[in-house]
Design a protein around this motif. Structure first.
Motif, PDB file in Angstrom:
ATOM      1  N   MET A 199       6.769  10.087   1.910  1.00 23.04           N
ATOM      2  CA  MET A 199       5.789   9.035   1.659  1.00 23.04           C
ATOM      3  C   MET A 199       6.435   7.713   1.228  1.00 23.04           C
ATOM      4  O   MET A 199       7.420   7.684   0.510  1.00 23.04           O
ATOM      5  N   TYR A 200       5.840   6.644   1.674  1.00 29.06           N
ATOM      6  CA  TYR A 200       6.201   5.298   1.208  1.00 29.06           C
ATOM      7  C   TYR A 200       5.282   4.967   0.037  1.00 29.06           C
ATOM      8  O   TYR A 200       4.154   4.509   0.221  1.00 29.06           O
ATOM      9  N   THR A 201       5.777   5.244  -1.166  1.00 29.95           N
ATOM     10  CA  THR A 201       4.969   5.059  -2.363  1.00 29.95           C
ATOM     11  C   THR A 201       5.519   3.893  -3.158  1.00 29.95           C
ATOM     12  O   THR A 201       6.733   3.737  -3.276  1.00 29.95           O
ATOM     13  N   PHE A 202       4.644   3.057  -3.689  1.00 29.73           N
ATOM     14  CA  PHE A 202       5.085   1.915  -4.489  1.00 29.73           C
ATOM     15  C   PHE A 202       4.058   1.627  -5.581  1.00 29.73           C
ATOM     16  O   PHE A 202       2.909   2.076  -5.511  1.00 29.73           O
ATOM     17  N   THR A 203       4.536   0.920  -6.588  1.00 27.05           N
ATOM     18  CA  THR A 203       3.640   0.511  -7.667  1.00 27.05           C
ATOM     19  C   THR A 203       3.283  -0.942  -7.431  1.00 27.05           C
ATOM     20  O   THR A 203       4.167  -1.759  -7.221  1.00 27.05           O
ATOM     21  N   ASP A 204       2.008  -1.280  -7.450  1.00 24.59           N
ATOM     22  CA  ASP A 204       1.646  -2.677  -7.203  1.00 24.59           C
ATOM     23  C   ASP A 204       1.704  -3.471  -8.504  1.00 24.59           C
ATOM     24  O   ASP A 204       2.048  -2.934  -9.561  1.00 24.59           O
ATOM     25  N   ARG A 205       1.374  -4.749  -8.453  1.00 19.65           N
ATOM     26  CA  ARG A 205       1.530  -5.610  -9.627  1.00 19.65           C
ATOM     27  C   ARG A 205       0.558  -5.248 -10.742  1.00 19.65           C
ATOM     28  O   ARG A 205       0.692  -5.697 -11.872  1.00 19.65           O
ATOM     29  N   GLY A 206      -0.453  -4.447 -10.402  1.00 19.14           N
ATOM     30  CA  GLY A 206      -1.391  -3.988 -11.428  1.00 19.14           C
ATOM     31  C   GLY A 206      -1.038  -2.590 -11.916  1.00 19.14           C
ATOM     32  O   GLY A 206      -1.872  -1.913 -12.502  1.00 19.14           O
ATOM     33  N   ASP A 207       0.190  -2.127 -11.596  1.00 16.36           N
ATOM     34  CA  ASP A 207       0.674  -0.835 -12.072  1.00 16.36           C
ATOM     35  C   ASP A 207      -0.035   0.372 -11.466  1.00 16.36           C
ATOM     36  O   ASP A 207      -0.052   1.449 -12.049  1.00 16.36           O
ATOM     37  N   ARG A 208      -0.616   0.197 -10.294  1.00 17.82           N
ATOM     38  CA  ARG A 208      -1.241   1.326  -9.605  1.00 17.82           C
ATOM     39  C   ARG A 208      -0.232   1.953  -8.648  1.00 17.82           C
ATOM     40  O   ARG A 208       0.534   1.241  -8.012  1.00 17.82           O
ATOM     41  N   SER A 209      -0.288   3.263  -8.530  1.00 17.73           N
ATOM     42  CA  SER A 209       0.567   3.919  -7.540  1.00 17.73           C
ATOM     43  C   SER A 209      -0.177   3.990  -6.205  1.00 17.73           C
ATOM     44  O   SER A 209      -1.230   4.610  -6.093  1.00 17.73           O
ATOM     45  N   LEU A 210       0.396   3.330  -5.227  1.00 21.80           N
ATOM     46  CA  LEU A 210      -0.218   3.265  -3.900  1.00 21.80           C
ATOM     47  C   LEU A 210       0.749   3.829  -2.872  1.00 21.80           C
ATOM     48  O   LEU A 210       1.960   3.862  -3.101  1.00 21.80           O
ATOM     49  N   THR A 211       0.215   4.283  -1.743  1.00 19.76           N
ATOM     50  CA  THR A 211       1.057   4.859  -0.694  1.00 19.76           C
ATOM     51  C   THR A 211       0.582   4.375   0.666  1.00 19.76           C
ATOM     52  O   THR A 211      -0.622   4.350   0.937  1.00 19.76           O
ATOM     53  N   LEU A 212       1.545   3.976   1.500  1.00 25.90           N
ATOM     54  CA  LEU A 212       1.205   3.635   2.890  1.00 25.90           C
ATOM     55  C   LEU A 212       0.787   4.926   3.585  1.00 25.90           C
ATOM     56  O   LEU A 212       1.507   5.926   3.507  1.00 25.90           O
ATOM     57  N   ARG A 213      -0.312   4.935   4.262  1.00 23.18           N
ATOM     58  CA  ARG A 213      -0.858   6.191   4.792  1.00 23.18           C
ATOM     59  C   ARG A 213       0.139   6.873   5.742  1.00 23.18           C
ATOM     60  O   ARG A 213       0.639   6.254   6.671  1.00 23.18           O
ATOM     61  N   PRO A 214       0.428   8.165   5.481  1.00 25.15           N
ATOM     62  CA  PRO A 214       1.291   8.911   6.390  1.00 25.15           C
ATOM     63  C   PRO A 214       0.497   9.573   7.514  1.00 25.15           C
ATOM     64  O   PRO A 214       1.080  10.056   8.490  1.00 25.15           O
ATOM     65  N   GLU A 215      -0.810   9.600   7.408  1.00 26.70           N
ATOM     66  CA  GLU A 215      -1.672  10.203   8.425  1.00 26.70           C
ATOM     67  C   GLU A 215      -3.086   9.681   8.203  1.00 26.70           C
ATOM     68  O   GLU A 215      -3.351   8.990   7.215  1.00 26.70           O
ATOM     69  N   GLY A 216      -3.984  10.001   9.114  1.00 27.48           N
ATOM     70  CA  GLY A 216      -5.297   9.376   9.077  1.00 27.48           C
ATOM     71  C   GLY A 216      -6.415  10.176   8.433  1.00 27.48           C
ATOM     72  O   GLY A 216      -7.416   9.615   7.996  1.00 27.48           O
ATOM     73  N   THR A 217      -6.258  11.499   8.357  1.00 24.98           N
ATOM     74  CA  THR A 217      -7.393  12.333   7.956  1.00 24.98           C
ATOM     75  C   THR A 217      -7.816  12.114   6.502  1.00 24.98           C
ATOM     76  O   THR A 217      -9.014  12.000   6.215  1.00 24.98           O
ATOM     77  N   ALA A 218      -6.840  12.029   5.595  1.00 24.13           N
ATOM     78  CA  ALA A 218      -7.194  11.910   4.170  1.00 24.13           C
ATOM     79  C   ALA A 218      -8.035  10.659   3.916  1.00 24.13           C
ATOM     80  O   ALA A 218      -9.054  10.717   3.207  1.00 24.13           O
TER      81      ALA A 218
END
Ligand code: ATP
Ligand code: MG
Length: 427
Positions: free
Chosen positions: A66-85
């Motif tokens: 997964m491409y996971t990163f923390t944004d400037r508001g300290d949230r953990s976000l991930t670039l979608r690895p697939e579409g179903t979720a």
């Protein structure tokens, strides 16, 4: 200054390749709409937890890719690895279940996985996929497979193989998991390191191993087919009968498991031998437990995703690139002629023709060469003489036939032009 290059595992899709993409997209839209599937577009990034819960912590996708990163508001976000979720999140969030019995949805877009790049395997890639939410009927399973089959055939792919398996329900799968662990544990030391690790966390995935020694050990392993409850077995039979009735050949492959944790009952892959190691062009299955797992009401669902890069590699082997389809190339020289040429170009575009305007101001000879290379059906030529009389020379490039026309006559000549363009394309 040093040059910046495209990121590893990503690629630019250059104009010459775009016709293939547009063709697959058009075919997909057409096939899906004939089965009353509707397009939905969800964000490219989501909260990390959606994928951790929806795909499963022990899967390769979540644990390694997964491409996971923390944004400037300290949230953990991930670039979608697939579409179903993301689709299931949206389905729950917009109470789509209440809007009808079965929601039939499709998507197309970029996905992101941190993988070792190779032909047909990238870090940014594209998937087209469908999801049918709300029906446990075996016909729903057969329908999505039939649509995948139609899509791949319409794209022109041949030599496709459908691998089908049933993983049963959660209970069947848990029992099988135990049996597999019991069988494999004595061989633990002989398994490849990846499989040793999976033995603890995701033993079904060992069946997928490409390592020869591991596959040898698996020869005598218990089969999932012997661990299906009578109901699950009957369900699998029904899906298989429906496929046979539809004239879709398949191979019952008891070793087929899918990477994502949420599959139940039907799992399938469609493979092509023309793709080398990355043989799978489409993969999917039933995921009856996922919607509840993500906080929605218990809802049966089935779907698939297909990797577009792999489809396009196959298409490129089958079809020559499309010839250009430019109608007019405009050549002009001299201040007044150049100004008029721009107006002529706009007039022609507004009545529906495609027109390229030569902006070089170079000698006529050079502009004519570019006109030939452009693949245009016709060339319009404006020099000082034409500017004085508000005319243009019209030259059909295939035949070399040439005549003068008045600029003000362009709209009335449109039908004749269309006819002539058709003729010159056909030649
Ligand atoms: P694989 O075993 O090839 O890694 P997967 O099980 O991870 O596939 P899915 O998550 O089911 O694949 O994705 C469905 C389809 O998307 C695959 O069959 C393939 O066509 C495509 N796909 C998956 N990962 C990639 C990638 N990194 N690059 C290009 N296409 C991909
Ligand atoms: Mg993968």
């Amino acid at each position: 200054m040093s040059q910046i290059q495209v990121s590893r595992g990503t690629r630019d899709i250059l104009p010459a390749e775009i016709p293939y993409w547009q063709q697959v997209e058009a075919i997909a839209r057409d096939i899906f709409s004939r089965a009353n599937y509707q397009e939905m577009r969800t964000p490219v990034f989501e909260q990390t937890e959606l994928f951790a819960r929806g795909i499963g912590e022990t899967t390769d996708v979540v644990s390694k890719e997964m491409y996971t990163f923390t944004d400037r508001g300290d949230r953990s976000l991930t670039l979608r690895p697939e579409g179903t979720a993301g689709f299931v999140r949206a389905f729950i969030e917009h109470k789509m279940q209440a809007q009808g019995d079965v929601q039939r949805l499709w998507y197309l877009g970029p996905m992101f996985r941190y993988e070792r790049p190779q032909a047909g395997r990238q870090r940014q890639f594209h998937q087209v996929g469908i999801e049918s939410l709300g029906s446990a009927d075996p016909r729903a399973d057969a329908e999505v497979i039939a649509i995948a089959n139609d899509l791949l055939k319409a794209i022109g792919l041949k030599d496709l193989r459908l691998e089908y398996n049933s993983l049963g329900d959660r209970q069947d799968r848990l029992q099988y998991r135990e049996a597999l662990i019991a069988y494999l544990t004595p061989y633990q030391a002989d398994l490849d390191p990846d499989s040793q690790n999976r033995l603890l966390h995701n033993p079904l995935r060992i069946l997928d191993s490409k390592i020869e020694r591991t596959q040898e050990i698996l020869q005598e392993a218990p089969s999932i087919l012997d661990h299906l409850s009578p109901e699950s077995q009957q369900r699998s039979q029904q899906v298989q009968h429906l496929l046979t009735d539809l004239g879709i050949p398949y191979n019952l492959n008891a070793k087929l498991v899918r990477g994502l944790d949420y599959y139940t009952h039907t799992v399938f892959e469609i493979q092509s031998d023309d793709l080398g190691a990355q043989a799978t062009v489409c993969a999917g299955g039933r995921y009856d437990g996922l919607i509840r797992e993500l906080g929605g009401a218990e809802t049966p669902a089935v779907g698939w995703a297909s990797g577009l890069e792999r489809l396009i590699l196959l298409m490129q082997q089958l079809q020559p690139p499309k010839p250009p389809t430019l109608d007019f190339y405009l050549v002009s020289r001299g201040d007044r002629a150049e100004a008029q040429a721009l107006k002529v170009a706009q007039t022609l575009r507004q009545i529906g023709f495609s027109v390229e305007l030569d902006l070089s101001g170079s000698a006529f000879g050079k502009q004519f060469k570019r006109a030939d290379r452009s693949g245009a059906a016709a060339c319009l030529i404006l020099g000082d003489a034409e500017a004085d009389t508000q005319t243009a020379q019209l030259k059909w490039l295939a035949s070399g036939e040439q005549r003068a026309i008045a600029q003000s006559d362009l709209p009335t000549l449109a039908d004749e032009f269309r006819q002539q363009i058709r003729v010159s394309r056909a030649s």
